[in-house]
Scaffold this active site. Structure first.
Site, PDB file in Angstrom:
ATOM      1  N   PRO A 116      21.332  67.927 120.313  1.00 38.93           N
ATOM      2  CA  PRO A 116      20.400  67.602 121.391  1.00 38.93           C
ATOM      3  C   PRO A 116      20.301  66.098 121.641  1.00 38.93           C
ATOM      4  O   PRO A 116      20.150  65.668 122.787  1.00 38.93           O
ATOM      5  CB  PRO A 116      19.075  68.182 120.891  1.00 38.93           C
ATOM      6  N   TYR A 117      20.393  65.290 120.579  1.00 43.71           N
ATOM      7  CA  TYR A 117      20.411  63.846 120.763  1.00 43.71           C
ATOM      8  C   TYR A 117      21.562  63.429 121.676  1.00 43.71           C
ATOM      9  O   TYR A 117      21.382  62.666 122.639  1.00 43.71           O
ATOM     10  CB  TYR A 117      20.536  63.138 119.414  1.00 43.71           C
ATOM     11  N   GLY A 118      22.759  63.934 121.393  1.00 45.24           N
ATOM     12  CA  GLY A 118      23.917  63.616 122.219  1.00 45.24           C
ATOM     13  C   GLY A 118      23.740  64.078 123.655  1.00 45.24           C
ATOM     14  O   GLY A 118      24.188  63.419 124.600  1.00 45.24           O
ATOM     15  N   THR A 145      20.915  64.171 125.287  1.00 41.44           N
ATOM     16  CA  THR A 145      20.041  63.230 125.997  1.00 41.44           C
ATOM     17  C   THR A 145      20.810  61.978 126.395  1.00 41.44           C
ATOM     18  O   THR A 145      20.596  61.436 127.483  1.00 41.44           O
ATOM     19  CB  THR A 145      18.804  62.836 125.163  1.00 41.44           C
TER      20      THR A 145
END
Length: 335
Positions: A150-152, A154
């Site tokens: 999920p970080y990637g 964003t």
């Protein structure tokens, strides 16, 4: 007077960038929200060199709610480094923080910069947008993006936002940083944890079998690329910023063991969800457009980080340091 605005100014890369900009003659306004992700005192210490500097001012506020217009009124050069970092915490309920501090914050910075006719926005993307690539090294503008966390996601969404504002006339450069390390590295990052474990005789949590590899980039090289991106005449939308020193985690452990003169106590754990097996950056575009190339070798860079961790430890616990020195002296005397 040349003006620059730096978001995430008290962070790892941001604090180094603020120092570089002040040294280059800029009047710098730094913004930091001092979130709870890591200790406030650590972040304040990052800015210690700039304390009292005539051309540096720190604003403590939240990019998702603050009024940015007054800070951008004179069309400052903008470096947007603020973000919620980390792959593992982006899963589950923690994702709400990432959507706010990464996507919403970036949209608000771009919106305000466009309204103020800022000459350039340089912002921090990540190698995480590539995920596990089909071929290496990853080439900006050619290698497909396929984030695994999920970080990637964003960061990839922020690249889309940047493209939208660029189409409206805002000059924007995104930098895909590859595993930046060095002095002031965040306390959650593996290299700092390993340095601390070696110096403290504590265990180091090693996720996976140690064969996962990264393209390691010293913070001085990352800052140099960032500064150059702010001044480039006709930059591309994105650049890879990689140090050109790909190594496995096992190799990093061995190098730091040698530098520290200690043996790591490894607490072996399973692979973490979202982690990729390899990162490797093609930086030809940055060399050609920005005149940039990394200059800090891996061993030299690791030594700088280890010595920073050592100095920080000594400053926080001077009594233990004196006892350690006294013990070493006794051992030399009886040898």
């Amino acid at each position: 007077m040349k003006r620059a605005l730096v978001t995430g100014a008290a962070g790892f890369i941001g604090s180094h960038l603020c120092e570089r900009l002040v040294a280059e003659g800029y009047s710098v306004t730094g913004i930091d929200a001092f979130t709870e992700y890591y200790d406030r005192d650590d972040k304040l210490a990052n800015l210690g060199v700039l304390e009292g500097a005539r051309r540096f001012a720190l604003v403590e506020d939240d990019l998702t709610t603050m009024d940015l217009a007054p800070l951008l009124a004179d069309a400052a050069l903008v470096f947007h480094l603020a973000a919620q970092p980390g792959v593992a915490p982006s899963f589950g309920a923690g994702f709400a923080r990432y959507t706010s501090d990464n996507i919403l914050a970036t949209q608000r910075v771009l919106e305000a910069a466009a309204a103020a006719n800022c000459p350039r926005v340089v912002w921090a993307s990540s190698s995480s947008v590539y995920g596990d690539a089909a071929a290496y090294p990853c080439i900006a503008g050619e290698t497909p993006t396929a984030p695994r966390s999920p970080y990637g996601v964003t960061k990839r969404a922020c690249e889309d936002l940047a493209a939208i504002y660029a189409s409206g006339g805002l000059s924007i450069v995104g930098l895909r940083y590859f595993t930046v390390y060095g002095p002031r590295q965040r306390p959650d990052m593996a290299m700092r944890k390993l340095c601390e474990a070696l110096l403290d005789g504590a265990s180091f949590p090693m996720f996976g079998d140690g064969s996962q590899s990264r393209d390691f980039t010293h913070v001085a090289d990352a800052v140099d690329a960032t500064f150059r991106a702010g001044l480039a005449a006709d930059p591309a939308p994105t650049y890879n910023v990689g140090g050109g020193h790909e190594a496995t985690l096992a190799e990093i452990v061995a190098l730091l063991e040698d530098l520290a003169g200690e043996t790591a106590l490894l607490d072996r754990r399973p692979d973490r969800v979202g982690d990729v097996k390899r990162t490797s950056a093609d930086t030809a575009r940055a060399r050609e457009d920005l005149g940039w190339q990394p200059t800090v070798g891996l061993r030299e860079g690791l030594h700088s980080q280890l010595e920073w961790v050592r100095a920080r430890r000594d400053a926080l616990n001077p009594t233990a340091h004196r006892l350690s020195e006294a013990g070493a002296a006794r051992e030399r005397a009886t040898a």
